[in-house]
Scaffold this motif. Structure first.
Motif, PDB file in Angstrom:
ATOM      1  N   ARG A 125     -21.153 -29.955   5.448  1.00  0.00           N
ATOM      2  CA  ARG A 125     -19.377 -29.073   5.397  1.00  0.00           C
ATOM      3  C   ARG A 125     -18.938 -30.187   6.431  1.00  0.00           C
ATOM      4  O   ARG A 125     -19.844 -31.644   6.814  1.00  0.00           O
ATOM      5  CB  ARG A 125     -19.612 -28.572   6.517  1.00  0.00           C
ATOM      6  CG  ARG A 125     -20.046 -26.858   5.953  1.00  0.00           C
ATOM      7  CD  ARG A 125     -18.775 -26.244   4.765  1.00  0.00           C
ATOM      8  NE  ARG A 125     -19.576 -25.245   4.845  1.00  0.00           N
ATOM      9  CZ  ARG A 125     -18.572 -23.799   4.121  1.00  0.00           C
ATOM     10  NH1 ARG A 125     -17.736 -24.045   4.346  1.00  0.00           N
ATOM     11  NH2 ARG A 125     -19.088 -22.918   3.296  1.00  0.00           N
ATOM     12  N   SER A 144     -21.147 -26.367   1.587  1.00  0.00           N
ATOM     13  CA  SER A 144     -19.811 -27.169   1.120  1.00  0.00           C
ATOM     14  C   SER A 144     -19.397 -26.727  -0.420  1.00  0.00           C
ATOM     15  O   SER A 144     -17.833 -26.603  -0.153  1.00  0.00           O
ATOM     16  CB  SER A 144     -18.824 -28.109   1.550  1.00  0.00           C
ATOM     17  OG  SER A 144     -17.356 -28.217   1.935  1.00  0.00           O
ATOM     18  N   TYR A 145     -19.712 -27.709  -1.062  1.00  0.00           N
ATOM     19  CA  TYR A 145     -19.132 -27.767  -2.873  1.00  0.00           C
ATOM     20  C   TYR A 145     -20.003 -26.481  -3.559  1.00  0.00           C
ATOM     21  O   TYR A 145     -21.185 -26.543  -3.303  1.00  0.00           O
ATOM     22  CB  TYR A 145     -19.091 -28.781  -2.578  1.00  0.00           C
ATOM     23  CG  TYR A 145     -18.924 -28.728  -4.405  1.00  0.00           C
ATOM     24  CD1 TYR A 145     -17.781 -29.755  -4.379  1.00  0.00           C
ATOM     25  CD2 TYR A 145     -19.688 -29.067  -5.708  1.00  0.00           C
ATOM     26  CE1 TYR A 145     -16.886 -29.809  -5.794  1.00  0.00           C
ATOM     27  CE2 TYR A 145     -18.957 -29.633  -6.746  1.00  0.00           C
ATOM     28  CZ  TYR A 145     -17.674 -29.909  -6.914  1.00  0.00           C
ATOM     29  OH  TYR A 145     -17.423 -30.366  -8.026  1.00  0.00           O
ATOM     30  N   SER A 147     -16.494 -23.885  -3.116  1.00  0.00           N
ATOM     31  CA  SER A 147     -15.591 -22.614  -1.965  1.00  0.00           C
ATOM     32  C   SER A 147     -15.203 -22.051  -2.794  1.00  0.00           C
ATOM     33  O   SER A 147     -15.248 -21.460  -3.314  1.00  0.00           O
ATOM     34  CB  SER A 147     -14.528 -23.553  -1.169  1.00  0.00           C
ATOM     35  OG  SER A 147     -13.916 -22.655  -0.817  1.00  0.00           O
ATOM     36  N   ARG A 182      -8.274 -23.112   3.487  1.00  0.00           N
ATOM     37  CA  ARG A 182     -10.216 -23.118   4.000  1.00  0.00           C
ATOM     38  C   ARG A 182      -9.856 -25.250   4.074  1.00  0.00           C
ATOM     39  O   ARG A 182     -10.417 -25.159   4.887  1.00  0.00           O
ATOM     40  CB  ARG A 182     -10.925 -23.783   2.890  1.00  0.00           C
ATOM     41  CG  ARG A 182     -10.951 -22.651   2.677  1.00  0.00           C
ATOM     42  CD  ARG A 182     -11.043 -21.111   3.360  1.00  0.00           C
ATOM     43  NE  ARG A 182     -12.809 -20.878   3.940  1.00  0.00           N
ATOM     44  CZ  ARG A 182     -13.224 -21.140   4.510  1.00  0.00           C
ATOM     45  NH1 ARG A 182     -12.437 -19.988   5.643  1.00  0.00           N
ATOM     46  NH2 ARG A 182     -14.897 -21.122   5.061  1.00  0.00           N
ATOM     47  N   HIS A 188     -13.502 -27.194   4.359  1.00  0.00           N
ATOM     48  CA  HIS A 188     -13.892 -27.449   3.546  1.00  0.00           C
ATOM     49  C   HIS A 188     -12.853 -28.943   2.606  1.00  0.00           C
ATOM     50  O   HIS A 188     -12.047 -28.537   3.407  1.00  0.00           O
ATOM     51  CB  HIS A 188     -13.322 -26.361   2.207  1.00  0.00           C
ATOM     52  CG  HIS A 188     -14.245 -25.473   1.725  1.00  0.00           C
ATOM     53  ND1 HIS A 188     -15.597 -25.517   1.059  1.00  0.00           N
ATOM     54  CD2 HIS A 188     -14.454 -24.347   2.184  1.00  0.00           C
ATOM     55  CE1 HIS A 188     -16.343 -24.686   1.192  1.00  0.00           C
ATOM     56  NE2 HIS A 188     -16.217 -23.815   2.093  1.00  0.00           N
ATOM     57  N   ASP A 192     -13.989 -29.238  -2.536  1.00  0.00           N
ATOM     58  CA  ASP A 192     -14.579 -27.905  -2.292  1.00  0.00           C
ATOM     59  C   ASP A 192     -13.551 -26.872  -3.567  1.00  0.00           C
ATOM     60  O   ASP A 192     -14.369 -26.295  -4.098  1.00  0.00           O
ATOM     61  CB  ASP A 192     -14.818 -27.827  -1.121  1.00  0.00           C
ATOM     62  CG  ASP A 192     -15.917 -28.727  -1.099  1.00  0.00           C
ATOM     63  OD1 ASP A 192     -16.444 -29.319  -1.382  1.00  0.00           O
ATOM     64  OD2 ASP A 192     -16.083 -29.006   0.876  1.00  0.00           O
TER      65      ASP A 192
END
Length: 233
Positions: A125, A144-145, A147, A182, A188, A192
């Motif tokens: 993150r 994180s990836y 989202s 986000r 994010h 993301d």
């Protein structure tokens, strides 16, 4: 007596929902959608691209207003009913049980499809990589990836737009705000969120091709249009 008690407890446990005990999804499978093979890798930690994304988040952090913070925090809720501001005051789980049930399945399926991609890249993150990032939303405990919020928001907007095409433009605009929150919230990177938008679009396309989904979709659409006072499609 102890043996009987253990047996009764065992039966009760077997009757409980098996959430978390089994890999369950609805309408689509991981074999159909392998996001790890469809999405580009995220920018590497320390890369120029990541530094540029970090600058975007720091700018949001330094300029976000109390109203934006409140909006981002409200949009932490991964619920289709966050689209109430577009759909109207009657767009509630209480008035739309079939819609609520369908989107609960959609959410679970999207999470199921997304999980291997998150694990594959395991992207930290933003606030993990940079202590200067101070999120105004809760810190998720996963990668994180892509989202998950952006994925679900995108799927929701597409499915709702297919139920109520009269509101397509407004729904897609709301989904964009849902995704942007986000970034504003500091949870994010922009990449993301973009990956979530792509993932959500792919998932929605497969859902709309599923005969099983179409059966439940039709019933939920009929319920929704009736509650909103719209003619049947």
């Amino acid at each position: 007596m102890q043996h009987v008690t253990r047996y009764v407890l065992f039966l009760l446990l077997m009757l409980l929902p098996q959430q978390g005990w089994a890999d369950e999804t609805y309408f689509i499978t991981r074999e159909q959608i392998n996001l790890s093979a469809l999405l580009a890798p995220p920018p590497a930690v320390g890369s120029r691209e990541q530094q540029q994304e970090m600058a975007v988040l720091l700018n949001f952090q330094n300029t976000r207003t109390p109203a934006q913070v409140a909006f981002a925090r409200a949009d932490m809720d991964r619920s289709v009913f966050r689209f109430q501001d577009v759909m109207g005051e009657n767009f509630t789980a209480q008035k739309l049980p079939q819609v609520a049930a369908l989107f609960a399945k959609i959410k679970k399926s999207a999470d199921h499809i997304l999980a291997p991609a998150k694990a594959h890249w395991d992207r930290p993150r933003p606030y993990t990589s940079n202590p200067d990032i101070h999120p105004c939303v809760d810190k998720p405990d996963n990668a994180s990836y892509p989202s998950g919020h952006s994925t679900f928001g995108t799927v929701s907007a597409i499915i709702l737009a297919n139920m109520v095409p009269e509101k397509q433009t407004a729904l897609f605009e709301r989904a964009e705000l849902y995704r942007l929150n986000r970034e504003i919230g500091g949870a994010h990177y922009p990449s993301d969120v973009l990956a979530g938008r792509i993932s959500g679009t792919v998932i929605a396309a497969f859902l709309l091709r599923s005969p099983e989904f179409q059966a439940e979709f039709a019933a939920a659409r009929s319920e929704l249009r009736t509650v909103l006072g719209l003619p049947a499609l």
